[in-house]
Motif scaffolding. Structure first.
Motif, PDB file in Angstrom:
ATOM      1  N   LYS A 276      21.793  -9.413 -12.750  1.00 44.82           N
ATOM      2  CA  LYS A 276      21.108  -8.343 -12.140  1.00 44.82           C
ATOM      3  C   LYS A 276      19.831  -7.999 -12.578  1.00 44.82           C
ATOM      4  CE  LYS A 276      25.811  -6.404 -13.016  1.00 44.82           C
ATOM      5  NZ  LYS A 276      26.335  -6.815 -11.818  1.00 44.82           N
ATOM      6  N   SER A 277      19.314  -8.693 -13.823  1.00 40.21           N
ATOM      7  CA  SER A 277      18.144  -8.352 -13.974  1.00 40.21           C
ATOM      8  C   SER A 277      17.555  -9.705 -15.165  1.00 40.21           C
ATOM      9  CB  SER A 277      17.723  -7.162 -14.687  1.00 40.21           C
ATOM     10  OG  SER A 277      16.189  -7.062 -15.244  1.00 40.21           O
TER      11      SER A 277
ATOM     12  N   LEU B 173      16.343  -7.341 -20.220  1.00 40.64           N
ATOM     13  CA  LEU B 173      17.331  -6.413 -20.293  1.00 40.64           C
ATOM     14  C   LEU B 173      17.312  -5.848 -21.876  1.00 40.64           C
ATOM     15  CD1 LEU B 173      20.616  -7.496 -18.671  1.00 40.64           C
ATOM     16  CD2 LEU B 173      19.113  -5.499 -17.831  1.00 40.64           C
TER      17      LEU B 173
ATOM     18  N   ASP C 170      30.248 -12.352 -20.645  1.00 39.42           N
ATOM     19  CA  ASP C 170      29.962 -11.091 -19.898  1.00 39.42           C
ATOM     20  C   ASP C 170      28.575 -10.813 -20.104  1.00 39.42           C
ATOM     21  OD1 ASP C 170      32.501 -11.107 -18.932  1.00 39.42           O
ATOM     22  OD2 ASP C 170      32.981  -9.428 -20.544  1.00 39.42           O
ATOM     23  N   ILE C 171      28.013 -11.018 -21.334  1.00 36.29           N
ATOM     24  CA  ILE C 171      26.547 -10.686 -21.591  1.00 36.29           C
ATOM     25  C   ILE C 171      25.551 -11.648 -20.841  1.00 36.29           C
ATOM     26  CG2 ILE C 171      24.755 -10.794 -23.274  1.00 36.29           C
ATOM     27  CD1 ILE C 171      27.022  -9.701 -25.268  1.00 36.29           C
TER      28      ILE C 171
ATOM     29  N   GLU D 175      21.000  -1.512 -22.367  1.00 38.09           N
ATOM     30  CA  GLU D 175      21.183  -1.602 -20.938  1.00 38.09           C
ATOM     31  C   GLU D 175      22.474  -2.615 -20.799  1.00 38.09           C
ATOM     32  OE1 GLU D 175      17.046  -1.536 -18.273  1.00 38.09           O
ATOM     33  OE2 GLU D 175      17.328  -3.011 -19.950  1.00 38.09           O
ATOM     34  N   ILE D 176      22.455  -3.640 -21.859  1.00 31.63           N
ATOM     35  CA  ILE D 176      23.410  -4.443 -21.884  1.00 31.63           C
ATOM     36  C   ILE D 176      24.745  -3.811 -22.231  1.00 31.63           C
ATOM     37  CG2 ILE D 176      24.317  -6.758 -22.885  1.00 31.63           C
ATOM     38  CD1 ILE D 176      21.364  -7.642 -23.327  1.00 31.63           C
ATOM     39  N   SER D 177      24.547  -3.027 -23.085  1.00 30.78           N
ATOM     40  CA  SER D 177      25.793  -2.254 -23.908  1.00 30.78           C
ATOM     41  C   SER D 177      26.600  -1.572 -22.696  1.00 30.78           C
ATOM     42  CB  SER D 177      25.346  -1.428 -24.798  1.00 30.78           C
ATOM     43  OG  SER D 177      26.315  -0.581 -25.220  1.00 30.78           O
ATOM     44  N   SER D 178      25.704  -0.931 -21.713  1.00 33.33           N
ATOM     45  CA  SER D 178      25.962   0.072 -20.612  1.00 33.33           C
ATOM     46  C   SER D 178      26.576  -0.790 -19.572  1.00 33.33           C
ATOM     47  CB  SER D 178      24.982   0.768 -20.145  1.00 33.33           C
ATOM     48  OG  SER D 178      25.380   1.664 -18.869  1.00 33.33           O
ATOM     49  N   LEU D 179      26.130  -2.036 -19.487  1.00 32.98           N
ATOM     50  CA  LEU D 179      26.814  -2.886 -18.282  1.00 32.98           C
ATOM     51  C   LEU D 179      28.015  -3.394 -18.745  1.00 32.98           C
ATOM     52  CD1 LEU D 179      23.524  -4.936 -17.391  1.00 32.98           C
ATOM     53  CD2 LEU D 179      24.696  -3.412 -15.859  1.00 32.98           C
ATOM     54  N   ILE D 180      28.382  -3.734 -19.870  1.00 34.02           N
ATOM     55  CA  ILE D 180      29.551  -4.417 -20.317  1.00 34.02           C
ATOM     56  C   ILE D 180      30.671  -3.588 -20.902  1.00 34.02           C
ATOM     57  CG2 ILE D 180      28.735  -6.661 -20.415  1.00 34.02           C
ATOM     58  CD1 ILE D 180      28.761  -6.560 -23.475  1.00 34.02           C
TER      59      ILE D 180
ATOM     60  N   CYS E 105      25.124 -10.805 -17.250  1.00 32.90           N
ATOM     61  CA  CYS E 105      24.342  -9.597 -17.032  1.00 32.90           C
ATOM     62  C   CYS E 105      23.094  -9.927 -16.517  1.00 32.90           C
ATOM     63  CB  CYS E 105      24.123  -8.612 -18.436  1.00 32.90           C
ATOM     64  SG  CYS E 105      25.669  -7.785 -18.823  1.00 32.90           S
TER      65      CYS E 105
END
Length: 247
Positions: free
Chosen positions: A23-24, A27, A16-17, A31-36, A20
């Motif tokens: 998308k960009s 990171l 999952d990381i 930002e990664i913490s928020s995305l997953i 990420c």
């Protein structure tokens, strides 16, 4: 059994990381913490492992992460013999040179479409299409082409999915799908992206199944609805030739 579950969960989170970075290209940990949806401490432990193995690299100046060389090393071992993104690239370049606009190639992946190849327009004002971008199937010419030529069961599964946008009328969408099959192409004007217009056609393989969606896009000041309809036969012929290249 519990240890196995924890191990599999760690692998899923690590993957999952890595996803990420579609998308960009760069990171921060937050930002990664928020995305997953994981706590920063958990993400930090996973990132440390991925960094040790070379799958990510941390910029010491910004504390941001980007993909590492191990990802590139893996990609070099992919088989390209039947990869549409590789096989169809010369034909896409020829189409770009003929029409003067950006040409893209899309595949459907579950409830999304992914741009697997793009040839950018050479014009000063152009639409830049990022390879690897994931986009919804509810809007856009290429999305509707991919859905229009999917099986009826796949269409209904998509339209009845809980995440289908409530703003998109299902019955109207079904009518649009039938019209696309009748015409053999779809057009969109500022449906997903302000200032952008596109026309898309299906690429059918030798078995008669849709293999990909071929799209031409550009700014609306050059691509009116009439212009898109004029370009549609050119794309259809290009898609027919591309289909013959696919097994």
């Amino acid at each position: 059994m519990e240890d196995r579950k924890l191990t599999v969960r760690a692998v899923e989170r690590a993957l999952d990381i890595l996803m990420c970075f579609t998308k960009s290209h760069e990171l921060a940990l937050t930002e990664i913490s928020s995305l997953i949806g994981l706590h920063k401490s958990t993400v930090h432990r996973l990132m440390t492992t991925l960094e040790d193995r070379g799958f990510v690299v941390r910029d010491s100046r910004t504390d941001k992460y980007r993909l590492g060389m191990k990802v590139w090393e893996l990609s070099t071992h992919l088989s390209h013999s039947d990869d549409p993104a590789v096989l169809l690239l010369p034909a896409m370049e020829s189409l770009r040179d003929r029409l003067g606009e950006t040409v893209s190639l899309y595949l459907r992946d579950g409830g999304e479409r992914i741009r697997i190849q793009a040839v950018q327009s050479n014009q000063a004002i152009r639409r830049v299409a990022q390879v690897g971008a994931r986009l919804p199937l509810s809007v856009g010419a290429s999305s509707k082409v991919l859905v229009a030529y999917a099986s009826p069961s796949d269409q209904e599964e998509l339209l009845n999915a809980p995440d289908w946008p409530q703003s998109i009328d299902r019955n109207l969408y079904r009518l649009q799908l039938r019209e696309i099959v009748e015409k053999g192409y779809a057009i969109s004007i500022e449906e997903r992206e302000p200032g952008a217009a596109a026309v898309s056609v299906p690429i059918m393989d030798r078995s008669g199944k849709i293999a990909a969606a071929l799209s031409m896009s550009g700014p609306v000041n050059r691509l009116s609805a009439d212009t898109l309809r004029e370009y549609a036969p050119v794309l259809k012929e290009a898609a027919r030739e591309m289909g013959l290249m696919l097994s």
